[in-house]
Design an enzyme around this catalytic site. Sequence first.
Site, PDB file in Angstrom:
ATOM      1  N   GLU A   1     -25.488  91.486 -67.983  1.00 31.58           N
ATOM      2  CA  GLU A   1     -26.605  90.808 -68.640  1.00 31.58           C
ATOM      3  C   GLU A   1     -26.403  89.299 -68.565  1.00 31.58           C
ATOM      4  OE1 GLU A   1     -26.651  92.573 -72.512  1.00 31.58           O
ATOM      5  OE2 GLU A   1     -27.013  94.580 -71.720  1.00 31.58           O
TER       6      GLU A   1
ATOM      7  N   HIS B   1     -28.185  89.177 -75.689  1.00 35.13           N
ATOM      8  CA  HIS B   1     -28.127  90.277 -74.726  1.00 35.13           C
ATOM      9  C   HIS B   1     -29.227  90.122 -73.687  1.00 35.13           C
ATOM     10  CE1 HIS B   1     -25.304  93.397 -76.457  1.00 35.13           C
ATOM     11  NE2 HIS B   1     -25.360  92.516 -77.442  1.00 35.13           N
TER      12      HIS B   1
ATOM     13  N   GLU C   1     -32.590  90.029 -77.376  1.00 35.42           N
ATOM     14  CA  GLU C   1     -32.700  90.604 -76.042  1.00 35.42           C
ATOM     15  C   GLU C   1     -33.639  89.774 -75.181  1.00 35.42           C
ATOM     16  OE1 GLU C   1     -31.185  93.354 -74.955  1.00 35.42           O
ATOM     17  OE2 GLU C   1     -30.534  94.437 -76.735  1.00 35.42           O
TER      18      GLU C   1
ATOM     19  N   HIS D   1     -21.894  92.342 -72.434  1.00 37.00           N
ATOM     20  CA  HIS D   1     -22.169  93.182 -71.267  1.00 37.00           C
ATOM     21  C   HIS D   1     -22.234  92.288 -70.038  1.00 37.00           C
ATOM     22  CE1 HIS D   1     -24.219  96.109 -74.265  1.00 37.00           C
ATOM     23  NE2 HIS D   1     -22.947  96.438 -74.087  1.00 37.00           N
TER      24      HIS D   1
END
Length: 1169
Positions: free
Chosen positions: A866, A960, A1045, A863
């Site tokens: 990010e 991420h 994350e 992504h």
Amino acid sequence: MSKLKVVGEKSLTNSSRVVGLLAQLEKINTDSTESDTARYVTSKILHLAQSQEKTRREMTTKGSTGMEVLLSTLENTKDLQTVLNILSILIELVSSDKKFGVKARVNGALTVTLNLVKQHFQNYRLVLPCLQLLRVYSTNSVNSVSLGKNGVVELMFKIIGPFSKKNSGLMKVALDTLAALLKSKTNARRAVDRGYVQVLLTIYVDWHRHDNRHRNMLIRKGILQSLKSVTNIKLGRKAFIDANGMKILYNTSQECLAVRTLDPLVNTSSLIMRKCFPKNRLPLPTIKSSFHFQLPIIPVTGPVAQLYSLPPEVDDVVDESDDNDDIDLEVENELENEDDLDQSFKNDDIETDINKLRPQQVPGRTIEELKMYEHLFPELVDDFQDYELISKEPKPFVFEGKARGPIVVPTAGEEVPGNSGSVKKGVVMKERASPKGEEAKEDPKGHDRTLPQQLGGQSRVAPSAHSFNNDLVKALDRITLQNVPSQVASGLNAGMRKDFGLPLTVLSCTKACPHVAKCGSTLFEGRTVHLGKLCCTGVETEDDEDTESHSSTEQAPSVEASDGPTLHDPDLYIEIVKNTKSVPEYSEVAYPDYFGHIPPPFKEPILERPYGVQRTKIAQDIERLIHQNDIIDRVVYDLDNPTYTTPEEGDTLKFNSKFESGNLRKVIQIRKSEYDLILNSDINSNHYHQWFYFEVSGMRPGVAYRFNIINCEKSNSQFNYGMQPLMYSVQEALNARPWWIRMGTDICYYKNHFSRSSVAAGGQKGKSYYTITFTVNFPHKDDVCYFAYHYPYTYSTLQMHLQKLESAHNPQQIYFRKDVLCETLSGNICPLVTITAMPESNYYEHICQFRTRPYIFLSARVHPGETNASWVMKGTLEYLMSNSPTAQSLRESYIFKIVPMLNPDGVINGNHRCSLSGEDLNRQWQSPNPELHPTIYHAKGLLQYLAAVKRLPLVYCDYHGHSRKKNVFMYGCSIKETVWHTHDNSASCDIVEDMGYRTLPKILSHIAPAFCMSSCSFVVEKSKESTARVVVWREIGVQRSYTMESTLCGCDQGRYKGLQIGTRELEEMGAKFCVGLLRLKRLTSSLEYNLPSNLLDFENDLIESSCKVTSPTTYVLDEDEPRFLEEVDYSAESNDELDVELAENTGDYEPSAQEEALSDSEVSRTHLI
């Protein structure tokens, strides 16, 4: 006589007593003369109902005739006290029966109560309890419509009226009843048709003017609640606007701001005005991206196919029906029904089919097809006969007469942007400081290179900061690919760089840099940090300012900054950018990407949210409608208009985003110092507006500039919980402070009045965009500043870092390969990195040990928005390439296959989530298309190849970033935990599962300060079945398959609690992940399989886990996350967050036995101090 009938009551139970009293009351109904007895019996029933919960339940249970008897008595009796007693009994029964409204309608209570009000309209003592019952009846929609047809709305307007000190309690109840009635659209239309909106506004103004002591605030709020209900329909909002309601509520709410106790009035007024604010369309020709990329094939189904199938004449910005449609009630619905929504879809997204949950390796492609990846695994076949390997007594490696110094990795606390001690073509360039403070370097070819020839330029005498005026800034011509040479000619004038228009003296300063040695705790201690070209690395610093630096050097004299590479090289960056292919064909380079970034030497706490900031910003937005003549409404930047020229007015800011990873589509000046900013959607998409990166210039100090990014789509953001945007000042960088810092005040994120079309909202109508607003006071005049959603990390930066690592590594110690995994849609290469330790020799035993090392497969940046994922990956890569004993041990333990950027095209073109195909690549792992999703197709192919040759990775982790949660945490995959979260405990108990997937997160929770175990989840959701984590677990068969994350905001636990996260902490997390892998190796090896008890107590963790998945995450904008719990309460202002405070995991960590196995020096390096 009446007393004789009830004399035996005391000997009965409470239940029998109330039944007997009701039976007695039923007999009395046939004899109207016994009013005294009825009064006495009803008073006794009232006493029991008030004091006994059991009594209330018995009177409302199914089959009970209590309601019928009471209503029959109410209808027949003429005694006022009996009526009051029965009404009081009914009010008591409300609290014990949620279906009281339905039962009241069935038993005819609505008509009886309404008739009582009409018959005794002047008897306020009797009307009051009747209104209290009507208020309860009206909470049921069917009752509300029925009462409305019988004239209750009109009746309420006969009771409420202008300011009066009499009967205020009655008016309060009447207003509450009216507000409940007007929630029915039928009643609301009836009120609008009779002009009651104007009446309510008039009454509100009257009470506002006369209630000087604010003793009747509840009445004023009741009027606002009625207005709030009636404006739920389109006709109500139109009537509100026509009655000048916006101006009335705006003026009255502004007058209430001075009194804190009146905040409920201000907040309710704000809600009404926001709802009634006419919906506007975004000032764009189309919501599709300003840039177009023609796909090689068009998908048959999905959002991209719909986008391409739209006729060109369709207005995709807004629907005709969107404007003030009745379904545009998101503000109210989100507030009032939020709990119901959570309950309605709780656990719906959790996979419950155990057969689907069980990992089943899918063959996918055949062995013949997978042979195309053999060349990417030369480590499995290389015999290393042509390599000069290290013997058991290693000798110094000599290359062209230059001793290669130990690699010094800039860690989270030490990264430098310049090129001090740069390594060119594998040769370390030694620095030599002259007495005058100038430095010279020896060219590999024997030519002297003086300072003007070093783009990383060293120190020269520079003007002080205050002399950096407008003329100097004007000299900072934009760096373009056309006018920046790859190498600066040797004959340049010492005072001016050719083709740069930039005085050389600006590139350095004479000030000492005490902050360099105070960058905080680092993983790799023992070397002096230099800031490179933007700081005076060649200038002697004062003793008191350099004490810490000297002491660190003395502790590890073998580690010298001059011998180690810095990963930022402006010359190299320019060369790489020239070969980077972008859809807009960018020709400019942003200064932060050119200069580089180092973490600031100070902490950046999470910003405290000022009380009332959101309603203040909303009030300023409402002023646009009320005072339209004060709005400038001038476009100052527009990507959709190629011929547009920036205004030259001195007081207008200038904007730009035409550089790699930039995103800013349009800017409109609203007021003198306020600008609306519109972001560009992802290419081949019509949404995903969140990432921004743009340049601002032409500012004046002392002016508070407000920036509003008006087309965000997520329903919430960490901007509401202390996160700040990032700003980079060129003038600060030139004054030896080249860093991104958190900047901005009065920050909030809220729903605005710009409407999304159904095309942009996935078929839903009436959806609104959201605004990020922040205010900035620039410290310097005519500076050039950059703003970003998070720390930018471009594709060219990655390529530069990889080249620097490759050129600097010691090939006798480190096996490093940089291959091309594939080409992206636009022709950029997707790099694949292999890192491990070289075999000790080319003997058979050493080669076998080399080839049999287990694989670790890492990926990041699928992504583009990010960017924190890339900073974590940078920390991982630098640690793996470092010369620390732990890193060497780690390389000897594993072979690392790393795809550091899975979505290069998205990163380059400033996308937030998609690739050029317009699709989220992390939803394509199940069936990637080789033409539309080449990076995913081939990354999955690598994993399938490893599975086919029986070399399944021990760990797969996809890095991420997380926009709506704090800390760093992991998502994994577990059948047992998934079933357990469906509350089928019996089924979960029957499942036998290796709990090893929890080991790595557990380790990280002990050694990484930013990591939070309680935020981890191992539940498999249906909406995530096509993500990398789930596919690699289910299809490839990797048990330890994770998504890691990292927060965009900061931490609320551990050592970094209360601080916003920076690149230092992110890189540290990447390094700590590597340390965790080494611990994992030692914990799971056959020699050390006796795991510590705290790492084996998985079952208790499972039972006590606080990370429950409460909702699906299938909506296109949701990330790999459970539903965000920190919802903003738009109806009130508060600094309190709703998330639960998490326990600190790392504060008092004691080294484990496995840690003790490390050397003392290594333990000190792997734990931050």
